[in-house]
Design an enzyme around this catalytic site. Sequence first.
Site, mmCIF file in Angstrom:
data_model
loop_
_atom_site.group_PDB
_atom_site.id
_atom_site.type_symbol
_atom_site.label_atom_id
_atom_site.label_comp_id
_atom_site.label_asym_id
_atom_site.label_seq_id
_atom_site.Cartn_x
_atom_site.Cartn_y
_atom_site.Cartn_z
ATOM 1 C CE LYS A 54 -3.918 -2.388 2.109
ATOM 2 N NZ LYS A 54 -4.740 -2.727 3.277
ATOM 3 C CD GLN A 98 -3.628 -4.328 6.411
ATOM 4 O OE1 GLN A 98 -3.744 -3.280 5.768
ATOM 5 N NE2 GLN A 98 -4.021 -5.489 5.945
ATOM 6 C CG ASP A 121 -9.714 -0.045 4.984
ATOM 7 O OD1 ASP A 121 -9.522 -0.606 3.893
ATOM 8 O OD2 ASP A 121 -8.915 -0.075 5.935
HETATM 9 N N1 GUN Z 1 -7.082 -6.793 6.047
HETATM 10 C C1 GUN Z 1 -7.431 -7.545 4.973
HETATM 11 N N2 GUN Z 1 -7.990 -6.767 4.011
HETATM 12 C C2 GUN Z 1 -7.997 -5.508 4.495
HETATM 13 C C3 GUN Z 1 -8.440 -4.267 3.969
HETATM 14 O O1 GUN Z 1 -8.972 -4.154 2.847
HETATM 15 N N3 GUN Z 1 -8.261 -3.193 4.769
HETATM 16 C C4 GUN Z 1 -7.691 -3.282 6.012
HETATM 17 N N4 GUN Z 1 -7.571 -2.168 6.741
HETATM 18 N N5 GUN Z 1 -7.279 -4.416 6.532
HETATM 19 C C5 GUN Z 1 -7.424 -5.527 5.773
#
Ligand code: GUN
Length: 283
Positions: A54, A98, A121
């Site tokens: 990311k 995350q 998100d």
């Molecule tokens: N863990 C697995 N997929 C995601 C996501 O799309 N966003 C976040 N913040 N954590 C995750």
Amino acid sequence: MTAQLINGKEISQQRLAKVAQAVEKRAADGLHTPCLAVILVGNDPASAVYVRNKKLACEKSGIKSLSYELPASTSQEELLGLVVELNENSKVDGILVQLPLPPHIDSQAILEHILPHKDVDGFHPYNVGRLAVKMPLMRPCTPKGVMTLLEAYGVDPKGKKAVIVGASNIVGRPQALELLLARATVTVCHSATQNLSEEVGAADILVVGVGIPNFVKGEWIKPGAVVIDVGINRLENGSLCGDVEFDAAKERAAMITPVPGGVGPMTIATLLENTLHAAELHD
Ligand code: GUN
């Protein structure tokens, strides 16, 4: 029949290039550079890889990223304190925590403290509710990325039977809302679903996100279906595989996403689109 591969890597690169152009244009227009704050708690190796990817994508598209890597022992109060500080920081457009968080932390309480317009998100109940009433603000990245892929490959869900396997807050539930918004007839399967193979066999569009390698068998798939595999599972030999038996499924499907190189890169591209959107809301 061998299915056409849905190339998420290629489509994500096109989307990232568009984000980069928009970021450049903002700079030329004297607008601020979008900024994403990424919080990682603990040392889950898969999460560390996702967060690194990311941040790399931010760099490539000219978006600023701030990184907070906190020990697994971080308390709920400390994490909440950081979220509140980032909410109040006018230089920060988007906040991403995350998941999963360590078990002593109440993830939902943390997510509910992120300001909805910084919730890139789309996990805050406000954003989930906006999607549910057909007025999306921030849309969860993976399901929105799946919709982008379908559109890129000319698959219109309107009038089709869409079946989702997995009812998580990150994938299955928001995916159902996205497909409903696109006028599909939607079925969501989960661990209490009976006759799963029959449900799967009715799908024109199948989206699978359960986190179990090769869970959906190729022979269940309706000939000509579009198969979207959200799973990314690391096997003991170190290779990655999806939640769908790829080799068998591709002999029946019309189109299928590979793992890796399917949905995964789309999640990241969509996160950056959401960060750009958050910056626009912030102007
Ligand atoms: N863990 C697995 N997929 C995601 C996501 O799309 N966003 C976040 N913040 N954590 C995750």
